[in-house]
Enzyme design. Structure first.
Site, PDB file in Angstrom:
ATOM      1  N   SER A  32       3.591  -2.702   5.514  1.00  0.00           N
ATOM      2  CA  SER A  32       4.192  -1.986   4.400  1.00  0.00           C
ATOM      3  C   SER A  32       5.582  -2.554   4.098  1.00  0.00           C
ATOM      4  O   SER A  32       5.725  -3.764   3.915  1.00  0.00           O
ATOM      5  CB  SER A  32       4.222  -0.496   4.718  1.00  0.00           C
ATOM      6  OG  SER A  32       4.489   0.268   3.567  1.00  0.00           O
ATOM      7  N   ASP A  36      -6.481   0.356  -0.037  1.00  0.00           N
ATOM      8  CA  ASP A  36      -5.050   0.630  -0.191  1.00  0.00           C
ATOM      9  C   ASP A  36      -4.729   0.887  -1.660  1.00  0.00           C
ATOM     10  O   ASP A  36      -4.977   0.041  -2.517  1.00  0.00           O
ATOM     11  CB  ASP A  36      -4.243  -0.573   0.315  1.00  0.00           C
ATOM     12  CG  ASP A  36      -2.768  -0.261   0.533  1.00  0.00           C
ATOM     13  OD1 ASP A  36      -2.253   0.687  -0.095  1.00  0.00           O
ATOM     14  OD2 ASP A  36      -2.130  -0.988   1.320  1.00  0.00           O
ATOM     15  N   HIS A  79      -3.836   3.016   2.546  1.00  0.00           N
ATOM     16  CA  HIS A  79      -2.687   2.267   3.045  1.00  0.00           C
ATOM     17  C   HIS A  79      -2.458   2.464   4.541  1.00  0.00           C
ATOM     18  O   HIS A  79      -2.174   1.502   5.265  1.00  0.00           O
ATOM     19  CB  HIS A  79      -1.442   2.708   2.259  1.00  0.00           C
ATOM     20  CG  HIS A  79      -0.191   1.997   2.656  1.00  0.00           C
ATOM     21  ND1 HIS A  79       0.010   0.645   2.434  1.00  0.00           N
ATOM     22  CD2 HIS A  79       0.947   2.449   3.262  1.00  0.00           C
ATOM     23  CE1 HIS A  79       1.211   0.296   2.880  1.00  0.00           C
ATOM     24  NE2 HIS A  79       1.791   1.367   3.395  1.00  0.00           N
TER      25      HIS A  79
END
Length: 330
Positions: free
Chosen positions: A127, A268, A301
């Protein structure tokens, strides 16, 4: 947090033109520095430097006899200055919009220089941590062997920028800013299918379990973060862009000598896998040592924190063949 170490970084110039003094806190795991290949782990928005051990947020991936084996690798993890993990008020950054992900990348390189580390076996991050990894590689394209951004991107897309704005509005206008911002954020990190699979509209004490789960995440983050820290971490997401004032993506990325291993999550909804696929297809004619992998998951995610078996299978070939010569003290 008894394993936290501190470096003082003096007179650091930000991209904004401002100069500041700050403390950079970090942890190390595995062999003493200078005796084994070094892996730098960059944490995500709500993460920290405790990446391994009993309370390590990536303990399933990093540790003795794990994928990143701390019998064979020295692991370093810095805290993003101002993330609040050190509980040090003087390190709390109030003017959060003065900072960019590139500033953090420069600070991390300064920290490594202070530790006499001039070359890394790998930089890995998920991330926001992956975005900072991209920025670090762009700043020093010949200083690492492997760049491994996971569930991430080299730039903030319009979708990311838009959601950062929504988060910032909540953080600046809500009566319970961190709590309420986290409720919104969790819906970006999971998918409808993941929530249905987990909760299936079940209730407890006249409230849906999904609501209990969201409120629980809100309260936990409220206890973990100071408001200025969360504002900073959220803001950094929209500043990731290795091409800013540096040329186009192909020019910047092709100069990175490291093997680039991009790992996406097929579901995601924050950093879209399709964006990464396009990047790899565009870059491959100019850079041969790049590979693309995709985690298959219903969880969106956050799969990079859930699907450890898949992630380990992707990373094992990299971390099982570390050359003993890649040590890293200057």
């Amino acid at each position: 947090m008894e394993n936290l170490h501190k470096l003082h970084i003096a007179n650091h110039a930000l991209e904004s033109g401002k100069t500041l003094n700050l403390n950079l806190f970090y942890e190390t795991f595995g062999p003493e520095m200078g005796t084994a290949p070094i892996v730098l782990v960059n944490h995500a928005l709500t993460g920290n430097s405790t990446v391994s051990g009993k309370n390590g947020w990536w303990q399933n991936l990093i540790g003795k006899e794990k994928t990143i084996d701390t019998n064979h690798f020295t692991v370093i993890a810095f805290n993003v200055p101002g993330n609040g993990y050190d509980q040090n008020p003087e390190n709390l950054i109030e003017n959060y919009k003065d900072f960019t992900a590139r500033d953090i990348a420069q600070i991390f390189w300064k920290g490594l220089q202070r530790l006499e580390v001039d070359h890394l076996f790998a930089i890995i991050g998920g991330s926001l941590g992956g975005g900072i990894a991209w920025e670090m590689a762009a700043l020093r394209p010949n200083a690492l062997e492997h760049l491994i951004p996971i569930a991430s991107d080299w730039k903030a897309t319009d979708w990311v920028i838009a959601n950062v704005l929504v988060q910032d509005q909540i953080l600046n206008n809500s009566d319970e800013p961190i709590h309420d911002a986290r409720l919104h954020a969790m819906l970006l990190y999971r998918t409808p299918q993941s929530l249905t699979l987990r909760f299936n509209r079940e209730k407890s004490e006249n409230r849906y379990e999904i609501e209990n789960w969201l409120f629980s995440h809100g309260h936990k983050l409220q206890n973990r973060f100071r408001l200025a820290s969360y504002k900073l971490m959220n803001h950094l997401l929209k500043t990731v862009d290795i091409t800013r004032n540096c040329g186009n993506f192909i020019d910047v990325a092709s100069r990175i000598s490291a093997q680039i291993t991009i790992v996406s999550v097929d579901s995601d909804q924050f950093y879209l896998a399709e964006e990464n696929r396009i990047d790899v297809s565009e870059l491959r004619p100019f850079k041969q040592n790049i590979s693309y992998h995709e985690i298959r998951s219903v969880h969106g995610h956050d799969a990079f924190l859930i699907e450890y078996d898949q992630l380990s299978r992707i990373l094992n070939p990299i971390f099982s063949t570390a050359p003993a010569s890649v040590y890293c003290k200057s």
